[in-house]
Design a protein around this motif. Structure first.
Motif, PDB file in Angstrom:
ATOM      1  N   UNK A 146       0.853  -1.204   0.000  1.00  0.00           N
ATOM      2  CA  UNK A 146       0.000   0.000   0.000  1.00  0.00           C
ATOM      3  C   UNK A 146       0.884   1.248   0.000  1.00  0.00           C
ATOM      4  N   UNK A 147       0.971   1.929   1.146  1.00  0.00           N
ATOM      5  CA  UNK A 147       1.769   3.163   1.187  1.00  0.00           C
ATOM      6  C   UNK A 147       3.268   2.845   1.174  1.00  0.00           C
ATOM      7  N   UNK A 148       4.041   3.787   0.645  1.00  0.00           N
ATOM      8  CA  UNK A 148       5.501   3.665   0.709  1.00  0.00           C
ATOM      9  C   UNK A 148       5.968   4.195   2.069  1.00  0.00           C
ATOM     10  N   UNK A 149       7.211   3.859   2.441  1.00  0.00           N
ATOM     11  CA  UNK A 149       7.746   4.311   3.736  1.00  0.00           C
ATOM     12  C   UNK A 149       7.769   5.848   3.802  1.00  0.00           C
ATOM     13  N   UNK A 150       8.179   6.488   2.705  1.00  0.00           N
ATOM     14  CA  UNK A 150       8.215   7.953   2.683  1.00  0.00           C
ATOM     15  C   UNK A 150       6.819   8.548   2.828  1.00  0.00           C
ATOM     16  N   UNK A 198      11.887  14.596   6.743  1.00  0.00           N
ATOM     17  CA  UNK A 198      13.029  15.225   7.416  1.00  0.00           C
ATOM     18  C   UNK A 198      12.638  15.916   8.726  1.00  0.00           C
ATOM     19  N   UNK A 199      11.401  16.413   8.810  1.00  0.00           N
ATOM     20  CA  UNK A 199      10.955  17.100  10.036  1.00  0.00           C
ATOM     21  C   UNK A 199      10.714  16.088  11.159  1.00  0.00           C
ATOM     22  N   UNK A 200      10.096  14.960  10.820  1.00  0.00           N
ATOM     23  CA  UNK A 200       9.884  13.914  11.839  1.00  0.00           C
ATOM     24  C   UNK A 200      11.252  13.441  12.342  1.00  0.00           C
ATOM     25  N   UNK A 207      21.187   0.782   1.325  1.00  0.00           N
ATOM     26  CA  UNK A 207      19.897   1.474   1.378  1.00  0.00           C
ATOM     27  C   UNK A 207      19.947   2.614   0.361  1.00  0.00           C
ATOM     28  N   UNK A 208      18.778   2.986  -0.153  1.00  0.00           N
ATOM     29  CA  UNK A 208      18.737   4.040  -1.173  1.00  0.00           C
ATOM     30  C   UNK A 208      17.382   4.730  -1.136  1.00  0.00           C
ATOM     31  N   UNK A 209      17.283   5.868  -1.821  1.00  0.00           N
ATOM     32  CA  UNK A 209      16.017   6.612  -1.881  1.00  0.00           C
ATOM     33  C   UNK A 209      15.941   7.658  -0.782  1.00  0.00           C
ATOM     34  N   UNK A 237      17.187   9.163   6.429  1.00  0.00           N
ATOM     35  CA  UNK A 237      16.705   9.158   7.814  1.00  0.00           C
ATOM     36  C   UNK A 237      17.811   8.712   8.784  1.00  0.00           C
ATOM     37  N   UNK A 238      18.035   9.541   9.809  1.00  0.00           N
ATOM     38  CA  UNK A 238      19.172   9.269  10.698  1.00  0.00           C
ATOM     39  C   UNK A 238      18.992   7.974  11.486  1.00  0.00           C
ATOM     40  N   UNK A 239      17.752   7.665  11.886  1.00  0.00           N
ATOM     41  CA  UNK A 239      17.514   6.437  12.666  1.00  0.00           C
ATOM     42  C   UNK A 239      17.736   5.199  11.795  1.00  0.00           C
ATOM     43  N   UNK A 240      17.295   5.266  10.539  1.00  0.00           N
ATOM     44  CA  UNK A 240      17.492   4.125   9.630  1.00  0.00           C
ATOM     45  C   UNK A 240      18.984   3.923   9.361  1.00  0.00           C
ATOM     46  N   UNK A 241      19.700   5.019   9.166  1.00  0.00           N
ATOM     47  CA  UNK A 241      21.141   4.930   8.887  1.00  0.00           C
ATOM     48  C   UNK A 241      21.887   4.332  10.080  1.00  0.00           C
ATOM     49  N   UNK A 242      21.541   4.805  11.315  1.00  0.00           N
ATOM     50  CA  UNK A 242      22.301   4.270  12.448  1.00  0.00           C
ATOM     51  C   UNK A 242      21.892   2.833  12.765  1.00  0.00           C
ATOM     52  N   UNK A 243      20.607   2.509  12.540  1.00  0.00           N
ATOM     53  CA  UNK A 243      20.175   1.126  12.769  1.00  0.00           C
ATOM     54  C   UNK A 243      20.873   0.174  11.797  1.00  0.00           C
ATOM     55  N   UNK A 244      21.046   0.613  10.555  1.00  0.00           N
ATOM     56  CA  UNK A 244      21.742  -0.240   9.584  1.00  0.00           C
ATOM     57  C   UNK A 244      23.197  -0.453  10.008  1.00  0.00           C
TER      58      UNK A 244
END
Ligand code: KG4
Ligand code: ZN
Length: 347
Positions: free
Chosen positions: A173-177, A195-197, A281-283, A288-295
């Motif tokens: 359904x919806x994309x992550x963005x 970016x605001x979240x 990861x791409x796109x 997103x800082x949380x996604x980058x640090x989790x990876x």
């Protein structure tokens, strides 16, 4: 119809191959010059017109592309020090994306290729996001998995070569963005809300529970999260009209954590299933800082080689289109003047 490469192009093939790339699939107008696979310039004009609407307004986007495309191309050429007569091909995003936006870029690219009498190269927007990794070092080793997360797509892709990519899982359904943007809109944030979240989440705690969709296989679903956040905000705002304002950081953090957790669960599953340790990861959402640090954390724990793009190559940009076009140039994969934009271009 396929373009026939002129003799002149081959005669000078020992020279560096310069490609002008155009990206206009959504709300950013971008042009880049790529020389032998190196990005010399990558200009992006970000449209501000959509901020107050909570999402991209297609009609406004195509109008803005018309205004910006010539100045953006001009800037990209100047910044690269490449003259139009030294270009060997024009590349463009054919789709997927907003039809009116794509048409501006496609028509511009066709006109320029016709005028200069050089080949045209069509690029798939999602292939370009994946291949953006080849603009920088270290480049991913094949095979690798790429979690491509943008405003319109959420995909886990197995990449065996620049010419061989397969979707292993995607959103139903919806994309992550979109999940970031739509929940952000409910929080009163302007578009793009991702970016605001990300920013507000830094000072918050994940104290609110939102659901993670339990979908079989490697597919994703984010529409349940959107609905859950909508009812949650409605109920809490009834009790306290200032709830959103006073809890913005905690809500942002809670929403962000759920999105990142959903993405990472499936990425880990895919890595185990495919037995692949090269993970990219791409796109836009990969900024997103949380996604980058989790990876980075998962990569350390699981001995993965993680590939996280520079911010310049996360969002929509023509540099990535040029990199994808460079591989097509090597394969002499050109298109004719009868090519048209495709809003739902097959992967
Ligand atoms: O790839 P992209 O620039 O355009 C599309 O092809 O859709 O991605 C745009 C998406 C938007 O939904 C935006 O909110 C999201 O990427 N985004 C972010 C962040 N930066 C951009 N989402 C979460 N955190 C960020 N830092
Ligand atoms: Zn994109």
């Amino acid at each position: 119809m396929h373009f026939v490469v002129s003799q002149a192009t081959f005669a000078f093939s020992f020279m560096r191959v310069n490609i002008l790339a155009i990206e206009s699939s959504c709300d950013d107008t971008s042009a880049a010059v790529i020389s032998d696979g190196c990005v010399l310039s990558n200009i992006v004009s970000v449209q501000k017109a959509h901020a107050e609407y909570g999402g991209v307004v297609p009609e406004l986007a195509s109008r803005e592309h018309q205004v910006h495309i010539i100045p953006v191309v001009d800037q990209a050429l100047k910044a690269s020090n490449i003259r139009t007569k030294d270009l060997h091909a024009i590349a463009f995003t054919r789709g997927p994306g907003l039809l009116g936006s794509l048409i501006v870029g496609v028509t511009f690219a066709k006109s320029m290729a016709l005028t200069l009498d050089i080949p045209l190269i069509e690029v798939h927007h999602m292939h370009a996001h994946v291949l953006a990794h080849f603009a920088e070092d270290p480049k991913p080793a094949f095979p690798f998995l790429c979690l491509t997360v943008s405003g319109g797509h959420t995909q886990i892709i197995r990449v065996d070569s620049p010419y061989d990519m397969k979707i292993l899982g995607q959103t139903r359904d919806d994309a992550a963005g979109e999940a970031f943007d739509k929940t952000g809109k409910m929080l009163g944030l302007t578009y793009p809300a991702g970016p605001l979240i990300d920013k507000y989440a830094h000072s918050g705690q994940a104290i609110y529970d939102f659901p993670i969709a339990d979908i079989a296989g490697l597919d994703f679903s984010f529409s349940g999260l959107k609905t859950a956040v909508m009812y949650f905000l409605r109920d809490r705002s009834k009790e306290n009209p200032d709830f959103i304002k006073s809890e913005l950081a905690n809500i942002s953090r809670s929403v962000q954590d759920v999105i990142v957790e959903s993405l990472m669960r499936k990425l880990i599953k895919a890595a185990e299933q495919e037995n692949i340790k090269n993970i990219a990861i791409a796109g836009g959402v990969s900024a997103n800082s949380a996604l980058r640090s989790r990876l980075e954390i998962e990569a350390r724990n699981r001995s993965w080689n993680a590939y996280i793009p520079d911010f310049e190559y996360c969002r929509d940009n023509a540099g990535m289109v040029g990199i994808a076009a460079h591989y097509k140039w090597l394969a002499k994969d050109f298109v004719g003047q009868d090519v048209s934009a495709q809003a739902r271009l097959e992967f």
